[in-house]
Write a protein that holds these residues in place. Structure first.
Motif, PDB file in Angstrom:
ATOM      1  N   ALA A 159       0.738  -1.252   0.007  1.00 29.58           N
ATOM      2  CA  ALA A 159      -0.085   0.073   0.123  1.00 29.58           C
ATOM      3  C   ALA A 159       0.978   1.184  -0.076  1.00 29.58           C
ATOM      4  O   ALA A 159       0.663   2.456  -0.758  1.00 29.58           O
ATOM      5  CB  ALA A 159      -1.140  -0.096   1.003  1.00 29.58           C
ATOM      6  N   ASP A 160       1.868   1.171   0.861  1.00 26.06           N
ATOM      7  CA  ASP A 160       2.911   2.343   0.738  1.00 26.06           C
ATOM      8  C   ASP A 160       3.452   2.517  -0.467  1.00 26.06           C
ATOM      9  O   ASP A 160       3.693   3.647  -0.994  1.00 26.06           O
ATOM     10  CB  ASP A 160       3.749   2.185   1.818  1.00 26.06           C
ATOM     11  N   GLU A 177       2.326   1.544  -3.496  1.00 19.93           N
ATOM     12  CA  GLU A 177       1.619   2.334  -4.341  1.00 19.93           C
ATOM     13  C   GLU A 177       1.111   3.632  -4.289  1.00 19.93           C
ATOM     14  O   GLU A 177       1.146   4.417  -5.301  1.00 19.93           O
ATOM     15  CB  GLU A 177       0.147   1.292  -4.390  1.00 19.93           C
ATOM     16  N   ALA A 178       1.198   3.987  -3.039  1.00 19.39           N
ATOM     17  CA  ALA A 178       0.861   5.413  -2.698  1.00 19.39           C
ATOM     18  C   ALA A 178       2.170   6.328  -3.198  1.00 19.39           C
ATOM     19  O   ALA A 178       1.658   7.423  -4.140  1.00 19.39           O
ATOM     20  CB  ALA A 178       0.648   5.678  -1.270  1.00 19.39           C
ATOM     21  N   ARG A 179       3.249   5.828  -3.239  1.00 18.33           N
ATOM     22  CA  ARG A 179       4.285   6.586  -3.532  1.00 18.33           C
ATOM     23  C   ARG A 179       4.595   6.785  -5.026  1.00 18.33           C
ATOM     24  O   ARG A 179       5.026   7.527  -5.841  1.00 18.33           O
ATOM     25  CB  ARG A 179       5.574   6.023  -3.018  1.00 18.33           C
ATOM     26  N   LEU A 180       3.901   5.639  -5.761  1.00 19.26           N
ATOM     27  CA  LEU A 180       3.929   5.704  -7.082  1.00 19.26           C
ATOM     28  C   LEU A 180       2.914   6.355  -7.994  1.00 19.26           C
ATOM     29  O   LEU A 180       2.620   6.561  -9.204  1.00 19.26           O
ATOM     30  CB  LEU A 180       3.945   4.240  -7.798  1.00 19.26           C
ATOM     31  N   VAL A 181       1.798   6.734  -7.256  1.00 22.44           N
ATOM     32  CA  VAL A 181       0.641   7.591  -7.878  1.00 22.44           C
ATOM     33  C   VAL A 181       1.083   8.880  -8.775  1.00 22.44           C
ATOM     34  O   VAL A 181       1.933   9.527  -8.497  1.00 22.44           O
ATOM     35  CB  VAL A 181      -0.497   8.125  -6.767  1.00 22.44           C
ATOM     36  N   GLY A 182       0.781   8.459  -9.985  1.00 25.98           N
ATOM     37  CA  GLY A 182       1.144   9.658 -10.891  1.00 25.98           C
ATOM     38  C   GLY A 182       2.418   9.623 -11.628  1.00 25.98           C
ATOM     39  O   GLY A 182       2.932  10.390 -12.577  1.00 25.98           O
ATOM     40  N   ASN A 183       3.070   8.638 -11.086  1.00 25.68           N
ATOM     41  CA  ASN A 183       4.572   8.360 -11.340  1.00 25.68           C
ATOM     42  C   ASN A 183       5.037   7.169 -12.066  1.00 25.68           C
ATOM     43  O   ASN A 183       6.020   7.023 -12.824  1.00 25.68           O
ATOM     44  CB  ASN A 183       5.677   8.593 -10.146  1.00 25.68           C
ATOM     45  N   GLY A 184       4.106   6.113 -11.970  1.00 29.14           N
ATOM     46  CA  GLY A 184       4.246   4.554 -12.313  1.00 29.14           C
ATOM     47  C   GLY A 184       3.261   3.819 -11.966  1.00 29.14           C
ATOM     48  O   GLY A 184       2.227   3.882 -11.416  1.00 29.14           O
ATOM     49  N   ARG A 185       3.698   2.541 -11.928  1.00 25.54           N
ATOM     50  CA  ARG A 185       2.652   1.338 -11.448  1.00 25.54           C
ATOM     51  C   ARG A 185       3.509   0.389 -10.814  1.00 25.54           C
ATOM     52  O   ARG A 185       4.632   0.171 -10.927  1.00 25.54           O
ATOM     53  CB  ARG A 185       1.775   1.036 -12.592  1.00 25.54           C
ATOM     54  N   LEU A 186       2.780  -0.356  -9.968  1.00 21.07           N
ATOM     55  CA  LEU A 186       3.205  -1.609  -9.073  1.00 21.07           C
ATOM     56  C   LEU A 186       2.416  -2.897  -9.431  1.00 21.07           C
ATOM     57  O   LEU A 186       1.199  -2.752  -9.363  1.00 21.07           O
ATOM     58  CB  LEU A 186       3.480  -1.122  -7.657  1.00 21.07           C
TER      59      LEU A 186
END
Length: 447
Positions: A397-398, A400-409
């Motif tokens: 979850a952490d 995914e939150a850091r990648l929002v707007g920057n990429g995907r997990l």
């Protein structure tokens, strides 16, 4: 690993360890025989192919016993590529096809893949029924109804002729020096034969199988060997297959490697220009690079994503009427020609592009700019479920939150090995490594 027998591509595991034992292969053969011979007539048949693993002899014999025990007649193809089994199941009017192979895995693993009478891999529902029959046991045929077994000597040549027919009419490979790495696997004869017959100067690599060296430092998952050989021999292009020849990687004349995403992008753009990319759609899995999606979108084409596994790609293609799909790992599916991924077929289509455009491989393999992608695997023990722990869920979850707007997990459990695969894409390399390492550390701590 899952308690289910069937994973994303049939049944697979270490040879002589459950579920890949001779007893289980016999039971699977009997169950599949009963499933496909429900009307009780005596005209049913199965074709069985294999790659070059030592354990293939054991599983071939065990499955033959299982099938014949339920009255199925068995046609043994010997070592042939996986796509040859799909082709010959349909063309020989068989009720079911079996490929004994663990694809790109090392020699100590093996697997069993099933094809239906149409030459396509079985659905989840069909596999579930066969699995249930395997576990419950089936009634054997009466003595007078036991099936027969027969070896088919020309299966490889039937496939060779069909695969050559996919090459553009009137075109040849004269003047091209082609290195082909067969991974000491199922295509060790087929691929060099086909390329030579089409006119290429062939440099064969990985064509001396001994039962134990399949995929060993060669083939589509170990391209360094072929890349060095392409440069050393001054080859125009390299074609790297895996152990059962349903995957391919392409190497240009400088030794640079193109994965399935780049190959699919090339084919999709060419087919779209020629008006033969059905519905303007390419089907690929969730693992395909974000750069591929952006490239297609910029050309008015669509990328449809599926779960990992070429069978899911094929199911989506058939459902939506697409004729091109595949995986980043090198499964390229072209349903105008074949029912499953075919590495040699894809290699020939790449060579056709070289012949028709007059361009070197290096100008064709870099179709789009990749978004940086990082994949790491974490091995776990049977019975462990690390993705269900609170600490791993929190780490995901952490990330995914850091990648929002920057990429995907993407986090998934492998369907063929006891691995958790952690993949992320992001144009910020520092962030990319940080989020992947964070999730990997949490998974490792939970195993």
């Amino acid at each position: 690993m899952s308690d289910k027998l069937f994973g994303t591509d049939g049944v697979r595991g270490r040879a002589n360890v459950y579920p890949m034992t001779a007893d289980m292969a016999l039971r699977l053969g009997a169950a599949a025989g009963r499933y496909f011979r429900r009307d009780g007539t005596s005209t049913h048949r199965v074709v069985i192919g294999k790659d070059t693993r030592l354990s293939g002899y054991m599983f071939e014999n065990a499955m033959t016993a299982g099938f014949t025990s339920t009255g199925m007649n068995v046609l043994l193809l010997g070592p042939v590529p996986t796509p040859a089994v799909g082709l010959l199941t349909h063309s020989m009017r068989a009720d079911v096809g079996v490929m004994i192979s663990a694809s790109h895995n090392p020699h100590h693993d093996n697997g069993i893949k099933f094809f239906g009478p149409d030459g396509f891999k079985l659905s989840d529902d069909a596999e579930a029924e066969i699995e249930a029959l395997t576990m419950s046991g089936v009634e054997p045929a009466q003595a007078q109804n036991i099936g027969r077994a027969k070896r088919i000597d020309d299966g490889r040549f039937r496939y060779n002729e069909r695969i050559k027919a996919t090459f553009p009419s009137g075109r040849r490979l004269d003047g091209l020096k082609v290195l082909v790495d067969c991974a000491n696997g199922a295509a060790h004869r087929t691929a060099p034969e086909v390329l030579w017959e089409l006119g290429a100067e062939v440099i064969p690599v990985g064509v001396t199988p001994n039962g134990l060296n399949i995929n060993e430092k060669c083939g589509s998952t170990h391209t360094d060997t072929a890349a060095a050989a392409v440069v050393a021999h001054g080859a125009d292009v390299g074609i790297c297959l895996d152990g059962d020849a349903d995957r391919v990687m392409i190497i240009d004349e400088t030794g640079k490697v193109a994965d399935g995403d780049q190959i699919m992008a090339l084919f999709a753009s060419r087919w779209a220009e020629e008006g033969r990319l059905k519905n303007g759609t390419l089907v690929a899995t969730v693992m395909s690079n974000l750069g591929l999606e952006r490239y297609l979108d910029g050309r008015g084409l669509k990328l449809e994503r599926t779960p990992v596994g070429d069978r899911y790609v094929v199911e989506a293609m058939r459902r939506g009427g697409a004729n091109l799909g595949g995986e980043q790992s090198g499964h390229i599916v072209m349903t105008d020609y074949a029912t499953t991924g075919d590495g040699l077929l894809a290699g020939l289509q790449f060579l056709a592009a070289m012949v028709e455009t007059g361009k070197p491989a290096s100008s064709l393999i870099q179709t789009f700019e990749r978004v940086p992608q990082l994949l790491k695997n974490v091995r776990f023990e049977t019975g462990q479920r690390p993705l269900e722990t609170d600490s791993v869920r929190a780490a995901i979850a952490d990330a995914e939150a850091r990648l929002v707007g920057n990429g995907r997990l993407l986090i998934r459990k492998s369907g063929t090995e006891p691995l958790i695969r952690v993949m992320a894409e992001c144009e910020d390399d520092v962030l990319l490594n940080d989020v992947v390492d964070g999730v990997v550390a949490a998974v490792e701590a939970a195993t």
